[in-house]
Design an enzyme around this catalytic site. Structure first.
Site, PDB file in Angstrom:
ATOM      1  N   THR A 101       0.825  -1.200   0.000  1.00 14.68           N
ATOM      2  CA  THR A 101       0.000   0.000   0.000  1.00 14.68           C
ATOM      3  C   THR A 101       0.860   1.251   0.000  1.00 14.68           C
ATOM      4  OG1 THR A 101      -0.105   0.101   2.418  1.00 14.68           O
ATOM      5  CG2 THR A 101      -1.817  -1.167   1.296  1.00 14.68           C
ATOM      6  N   LYS A 130       9.130   0.821   3.430  1.00 12.79           N
ATOM      7  CA  LYS A 130      10.206   1.104   4.374  1.00 12.79           C
ATOM      8  C   LYS A 130       9.691   1.438   5.769  1.00 12.79           C
ATOM      9  CE  LYS A 130      11.803   4.425   1.780  1.00 12.79           C
ATOM     10  NZ  LYS A 130      11.098   4.221   0.498  1.00 12.79           N
ATOM     11  N   GLU A 154      12.949  -7.658   2.072  1.00 16.05           N
ATOM     12  CA  GLU A 154      14.154  -7.443   1.261  1.00 16.05           C
ATOM     13  C   GLU A 154      14.056  -6.186   0.414  1.00 16.05           C
ATOM     14  OE1 GLU A 154      17.615  -7.386   0.192  1.00 16.05           O
ATOM     15  OE2 GLU A 154      17.243  -9.360   1.068  1.00 16.05           O
ATOM     16  N   VAL A 157      15.229  -1.732   1.035  1.00 16.42           N
ATOM     17  CA  VAL A 157      16.473  -0.954   0.995  1.00 16.42           C
ATOM     18  C   VAL A 157      16.964  -0.704  -0.425  1.00 16.42           C
ATOM     19  CG1 VAL A 157      18.911  -0.891   1.686  1.00 16.42           C
ATOM     20  CG2 VAL A 157      17.170  -1.660   3.302  1.00 16.42           C
ATOM     21  N   ASP A 225      14.861   9.602   2.566  1.00 16.55           N
ATOM     22  CA  ASP A 225      14.758   8.243   2.041  1.00 16.55           C
ATOM     23  C   ASP A 225      15.982   7.416   2.469  1.00 16.55           C
ATOM     24  OD1 ASP A 225      13.654   6.158   0.157  1.00 16.55           O
ATOM     25  OD2 ASP A 225      15.532   6.575  -0.885  1.00 16.55           O
ATOM     26  N   LYS A 229      16.511   4.013   5.093  1.00 13.10           N
ATOM     27  CA  LYS A 229      17.182   2.795   4.642  1.00 13.10           C
ATOM     28  C   LYS A 229      18.381   2.440   5.517  1.00 13.10           C
ATOM     29  CE  LYS A 229      15.595   3.361  -0.111  1.00 13.10           C
ATOM     30  NZ  LYS A 229      15.943   3.769  -1.493  1.00 13.10           N
ATOM     31  N   GLY A 326      12.308   0.200  -9.233  1.00 14.30           N
ATOM     32  CA  GLY A 326      11.847  -0.335 -10.509  1.00 14.30           C
ATOM     33  C   GLY A 326      10.743  -1.353 -10.342  1.00 14.30           C
TER      34      GLY A 326
END
Length: 346
Positions: A101, A130, A154, A157, A225, A229, A326
């Site tokens: 979401t 995240k 996974e 990050v 961001d 991470k 991506g």
């Protein structure tokens, strides 16, 4: 064993995952014994469908592509429409909730509450969000453990590049004393273009035109961001109880042409570096622009690419480089977590 899957969110990543599961279905079954059955899709904007026997992913993709809505998914006996995300979690026969979401990175919601609900129903969760991992890692990992389920993240990050799985699995046995990385592709692209002669404003406009930067680029250019991470990496790889607010952050918006030239004169290159370091029992983390010597592997990473270096006491420094975003790459990150849940149940 077939995994029944519910998708919360059917945007770019959810559709990318559905395409991968359709395109690779036979190959995954033949080579890995892995079969995934999408039984539910719930999207706040596109609608919701559930069938306990499984949905036709190709039809769901067609409906959204042609109309933008799951309302165009064909009627069939047993099909249920209109369940919200929490009813989808609690009442479907999904074994795994794939949480994709749109989530507020400041609060981690609604994804944190989705995780809580799923774990309490003894359902696994896989996600690329995240927020929950950065903001509620300790609580959620303990809740998953207590209910005997797995939590895969996974893709949080470096998308499909295994920035978490590689150090945890392949580098097990090492003590990792420092993690430093380029964890935001937008700013790395902009710095590459600024070094080529563009101003900050010109580089930002180009990044937005190419789709690397949002209309409001604050999250990227001010370092938030990357802050999320490195918080995740610190918690998972270095076992540090880091909170996002513990990580000092500075972005690239104040870098000037004079700063860029100074780095060139010194034989260095600016990169936005997220760093988590061990000093005895103390672990600290920060994000900010740094001038790296050209011989540093991270200095050679150009464009919208991510990279991270793990400083290992036995293996030495190891650098991992790859895509940080991506449709296909993030879809793959979800797939590998699903495959590992499948392997754990064999």
């Amino acid at each position: 064993m077939t995994l029944n899957i519910a998708l919360l969110g059917f945007g770019v990543v959810g559709q990318g995952l559905a395409e991968i599961l359709e395109d690779r279905r036979k190959e995954l079954a033949d080579h890995l014994g892995f079969e995934a059955n999408v039984v539910a899709i719930s999207d706040k904007m596109k609608g919701s469908i559930y069938h306990p026997g499984g949905l036709k992913a190709a039809e769901a993709l067609r409906a959204v592509k042609e109309t933008g809505s799951l309302d165009a998914y064909p009627e069939e006996p047993g099909l249920i429409r209109g369940w919200d995300s929490f009813r989808t979690i609690r009442e479907t026969n999904a074994d795994v909730i794939v949480e994709l979401t749109f989530t507020d990175v400041k609060t981690g919601q609604p994804a944190i509450d989705h995780c809580r609900a799923a774990f309490e129903c003894k359902k696994h969760v896989v996600m690329s969000n995240k927020g929950p991992v950065a903001l509620a890692y300790k609580e959620l990992s303990e809740l998953a453990r207590r209910h005997g389920v797995r939590w895969g993240y996974e893709g949080t990050v470096m998308s499909g590049t295994p920035a978490l799985r590689m150090p945890v699995v392949a580098l097990a046995g090492n003590r990792i004393d420092e993690i430093k990385g380029i964890l935001n592709g937008t700013t790395n692209y902009m710095l590459t273009r600024m070094e080529a002669g563009m101003s900050y404003a010109e580089a930002l406009v180009e990044a937005q035109t190419l789709g690397y930067a949002e209309a409001d680029p604050t999250n990227d250019v001010e370092g938030y961001d990357a802050q999320y991470k490195i918080t995740i990496l610190g918690n998972i790889v270095m076992k540090a109880p880091l909170r996002r607010e513990d990580v000092a952050v500075q972005g690239i918006s104040k870098l000037t042409p004079a700063d860029i030239q100074r780095a060139k004169d010194e034989g260095k290159r600016w990169k936005l570096i997220a760093r988590c370091s061990r000093d005895g029992d103390r672990i600290t983390a920060k994000v900010g622009p740094e001038m790296l010597p050209l011989e540093d592997p991270l200095a050679g990473v150009g464009g919208a690419v991510n990279a991270v270096t793990y400083d290992c006491d036995l293996a030495g420094p190891i650098t991992l480089m790859g895509a940080g975003a991506g449709r296909k790459e993030t879809g793959f990150s979800i797939l590998i977590d699903l495959i590992n849940i499948h392997r754990n149940q064999l």
